[in-house]
Design an enzyme around this catalytic site. Structure first.
Site, short mmCIF file in Angstrom:
data_model
loop_
_atom_site.label_atom_id
_atom_site.label_comp_id
_atom_site.label_asym_id
_atom_site.label_seq_id
_atom_site.Cartn_x
_atom_site.Cartn_y
_atom_site.Cartn_z
N GLY A 179 0.79 -1.23 0.00
CA GLY A 179 0.00 0.00 0.00
C GLY A 179 0.82 1.28 0.00
O GLY A 179 0.35 2.30 0.50
N SER A 180 2.02 1.24 -0.59
CA SER A 180 2.81 2.49 -0.57
C SER A 180 2.16 3.56 -1.45
O SER A 180 2.22 4.75 -1.11
CB SER A 180 4.26 2.22 -0.98
OG SER A 180 4.36 1.87 -2.33
N ASN A 181 1.53 3.16 -2.55
CA ASN A 181 0.82 4.17 -3.35
C ASN A 181 -0.39 4.71 -2.60
O ASN A 181 -0.67 5.91 -2.65
CB ASN A 181 0.39 3.57 -4.69
CG ASN A 181 1.51 3.61 -5.71
OD1 ASN A 181 1.89 4.68 -6.18
ND2 ASN A 181 2.06 2.45 -6.04
N LEU A 202 -11.35 -7.09 -11.92
CA LEU A 202 -12.73 -6.79 -11.57
C LEU A 202 -13.64 -7.24 -12.71
O LEU A 202 -13.25 -7.21 -13.88
CB LEU A 202 -12.88 -5.29 -11.34
CG LEU A 202 -12.03 -4.75 -10.17
CD1 LEU A 202 -11.96 -3.23 -10.22
CD2 LEU A 202 -12.58 -5.23 -8.83
N HIS A 245 -0.40 1.70 -13.00
CA HIS A 245 0.25 0.52 -13.56
C HIS A 245 1.73 0.83 -13.77
O HIS A 245 2.07 1.90 -14.28
CB HIS A 245 -0.41 0.15 -14.90
CG HIS A 245 0.20 -1.06 -15.53
ND1 HIS A 245 -0.11 -2.34 -15.12
CD2 HIS A 245 1.14 -1.18 -16.48
CE1 HIS A 245 0.61 -3.20 -15.82
NE2 HIS A 245 1.37 -2.53 -16.66
N ASP A 278 -5.80 -2.99 -18.16
CA ASP A 278 -4.73 -2.00 -18.38
C ASP A 278 -4.87 -1.28 -19.72
O ASP A 278 -3.89 -0.83 -20.29
CB ASP A 278 -3.34 -2.67 -18.28
CG ASP A 278 -3.09 -3.31 -16.92
OD1 ASP A 278 -3.64 -2.80 -15.92
OD2 ASP A 278 -2.36 -4.30 -16.86
N THR A 312 9.11 4.98 -6.64
CA THR A 312 9.24 6.33 -6.07
C THR A 312 8.54 7.36 -6.97
O THR A 312 7.99 8.34 -6.48
CB THR A 312 10.72 6.74 -5.89
OG1 THR A 312 11.36 6.77 -7.15
CG2 THR A 312 11.45 5.80 -4.97
#
Ligand code: GAR
Length: 209
Positions: free
Chosen positions: A12-14, A93, A109, A145, A172
């Site tokens: 979950g860094s984003n 989904l 993405h 995508d 990053t």
């Protein structure tokens, strides 16, 4: 402020980059919930520590994809989000789900789409001999995508890169791109119309990564 629910499967860094950005005064969105398909997703604890409502819906606890998504719909109906952000959500989904939120759901993405959709993007970019890769924030449509891009950021591929070193460099930049793209979308500066992204986008070319 637009109400945003973030979907994660992992660290979950984003998601946390969005949470951090949303704390800035004037940011046009707030993160009101985080939904994971993994009970042990590291991002769930981080979100809970921020006081955000968290939910884990584990696929094997449900008899079908429909039942799994029905449980998610119930949580979403309570959260009543304006926008859904997929952030490392590693489950496809259904068409029903996508149609229900079409034009209101965005994803990040880790490649410069339409190059390298799907998995193992970094290894595939290295194997293809690419010198540049990056990340894309795009509207979610039924093709995986394939939805139109809101923003892209470029990252160099350096000699000696492995999938892991490259993934870290791209990540990053993802943390910079996603909040910028969400801001534009939440402000109504970009929208999906006729299968295209209309309005202002983000084209980022960081020079020191
Ligand atoms: C990110 O690199 C994201 O772009 C990628 O998974 C990672 C999640 O990291 N997403 C996909 O590959 C989607 N198919 P995070 O949980 O630390 O944000």
């Amino acid at each position: 402020r637009k109400r945003v629910v973030v979907f994660i499967s992992g660290g979950g860094s984003n998601m946390m980059a969005l949470v951090a950005a949303a704390k800035a005064p004037g940011f046009p969105a707030e993160i009101v919930g985080v939904i994971s398909d993994k009970a042990d997703a590291g991002g769930l604890e981080k979100a809970a520590a921020e006081g955000i409502s968290t939910f884990a819906f584990v696929r094997k606890d449900y008899t079908s994809k429909e039942a799994h998504e029905a449980a998610i719909f119930e949580a979403l109906d309570r959260l009543s989000p304006d926008i859904l952000c997929l952030a490392g959500y590693m489950r496809l989904l259904s068409a029903t789900f996508i149609q229900r939120y079409e034009g209101r759901m965005i994803n990040i993405h880790p490649s410069l789409l339409p190059l390298f959709p799907g998995l193992h993007t970094h290894q595939r970019a290295i194997d293809a001999g690419m010198r540049i890769t990056g990340c894309t924030v795009h509207f979610v449509t039924e093709g995986m995508d394939e939805g139109p891009a809101i923003g892209q950021a470029a990252v160099p591929i350096l000699s000696g890169d492995t999938a892991d070193t490259l993934a870290a460099r791209v990540l990053t930049v993802e943390h910079q791109l996603y909040p910028q793209a969400l801001r534009l979308f939440a402000e109504g500066k970009v929208r999906m119309e006729g299968g295209k992204a209309v309005g202002t986008g983000v084209s980022a070319q960081p020079n020191s990564n």
